[in-house]
Motif scaffolding. Sequence first.
Motif, PDB file in Angstrom:
ATOM      1  N   GLY A  91     -37.362  19.826  17.467  1.00  0.00           N
ATOM      2  CA  GLY A  91     -37.750  19.623  16.081  1.00  0.00           C
ATOM      3  C   GLY A  91     -37.698  20.845  15.195  1.00  0.00           C
ATOM      4  N   VAL A  92     -37.226  21.986  15.711  1.00  0.00           N
ATOM      5  CA  VAL A  92     -37.178  23.186  14.870  1.00  0.00           C
ATOM      6  C   VAL A  92     -35.925  23.245  14.003  1.00  0.00           C
ATOM      7  CG1 VAL A  92     -38.593  24.527  16.463  1.00  0.00           C
ATOM      8  CG2 VAL A  92     -36.099  24.609  16.680  1.00  0.00           C
ATOM      9  N   GLY A  93     -34.979  22.331  14.224  1.00  0.00           N
ATOM     10  CA  GLY A  93     -33.788  22.300  13.386  1.00  0.00           C
ATOM     11  C   GLY A  93     -32.665  23.202  13.845  1.00  0.00           C
ATOM     12  N   ALA A  94     -32.589  23.474  15.148  1.00  0.00           N
ATOM     13  CA  ALA A  94     -31.507  24.325  15.661  1.00  0.00           C
ATOM     14  C   ALA A  94     -30.150  23.680  15.430  1.00  0.00           C
ATOM     15  CB  ALA A  94     -31.720  24.596  17.148  1.00  0.00           C
ATOM     16  N   SER A  95     -30.059  22.367  15.586  1.00  0.00           N
ATOM     17  CA  SER A  95     -28.781  21.682  15.373  1.00  0.00           C
ATOM     18  C   SER A  95     -28.339  21.795  13.929  1.00  0.00           C
ATOM     19  CB  SER A  95     -28.898  20.209  15.771  1.00  0.00           C
ATOM     20  OG  SER A  95     -29.117  20.079  17.159  1.00  0.00           O
ATOM     21  N   ALA A  96     -29.280  21.699  12.992  1.00  0.00           N
ATOM     22  CA  ALA A  96     -28.945  21.842  11.577  1.00  0.00           C
ATOM     23  C   ALA A  96     -28.399  23.240  11.284  1.00  0.00           C
ATOM     24  CB  ALA A  96     -30.174  21.555  10.713  1.00  0.00           C
TER      25      ALA A  96
END
Length: 292
Positions: A47-52
């Motif tokens: 949920g930390v947004g690494a993929s984004a």
Amino acid sequence: AGVTDYLVKPISGQELRRTMLTANQRDGVSEQAANGLLTAVIGAHGGVGASAIAVGAAWQIANRHKKQVGLVDLDIQFGTASLSLDLDPGTGLRSALEQPDRIDSLFVASAMISCGDNLYVLSGEEPLDHESLVQSESVDRLIGELKRIFDVVVIDMPRHLVATCSPVLQSANSIVLVTDLSLAGLRECLRIRSSLETLAPDARLSIAANRVGLAKAGEIALGEFEKSLGAKIDFVFPEDPKASKAAINGKPLAAGGGAGRIAESMSGLSRIMGGITDSKKSKRNWFKLIRK
């Protein structure tokens, strides 16, 4: 009959581009061109947004710096790289991991899904009951071929694969560790950073704080977080509703507008990942010829 490569008419532009990707290796255009830069992006926790961050940086390197970029999402069941770019994930990643002996430049080029002229994506959306296919040998061979084809290779790597894919991390030029400013983020960031110092001591490690301000009451102050971590936060990405809304329409973080701090951080991170300098040009300017 001895024929190794062929195209069946009518020939689409995408088929021609994929074929041309492999010509660089076989024709020996440049020894340097066979050694693309490799970056692994790892989230400290879910949920930390690494993929984004991975998708946004890959998009910016490809579209604003005109580099040939290969983006690989190694979360074959829950990966969001293709979803973020409004693409069909396809079956290329599964085929590559299931049959590593088949991996070569032609196989890889045909398996990639194009997102514009310079960005190519390899991801999956396998059933939840499907056995994991991510093995060190397969991934290492796949990444090796990608580095021969692309200027820059970006891997969205789930944190549970850090040990499994240690040979890939050892060959990485840079690693981006993405975290939020929560207590859980601090703990996992400490643990993963410690492991990376052993597994990939030569890679340039950047730490990015993402979605800063989303849960102000539960966040650790940036200065306190850095003090406890024993390291500086290199890039800060504030939470931005406009960018989040743009993501729903398939626009990556780098293209979705948003606050100036996001654009500044993404620009700096992309330059590190892509080896960008003001005077450096893409190694494959000849690639533009096939689009004329």
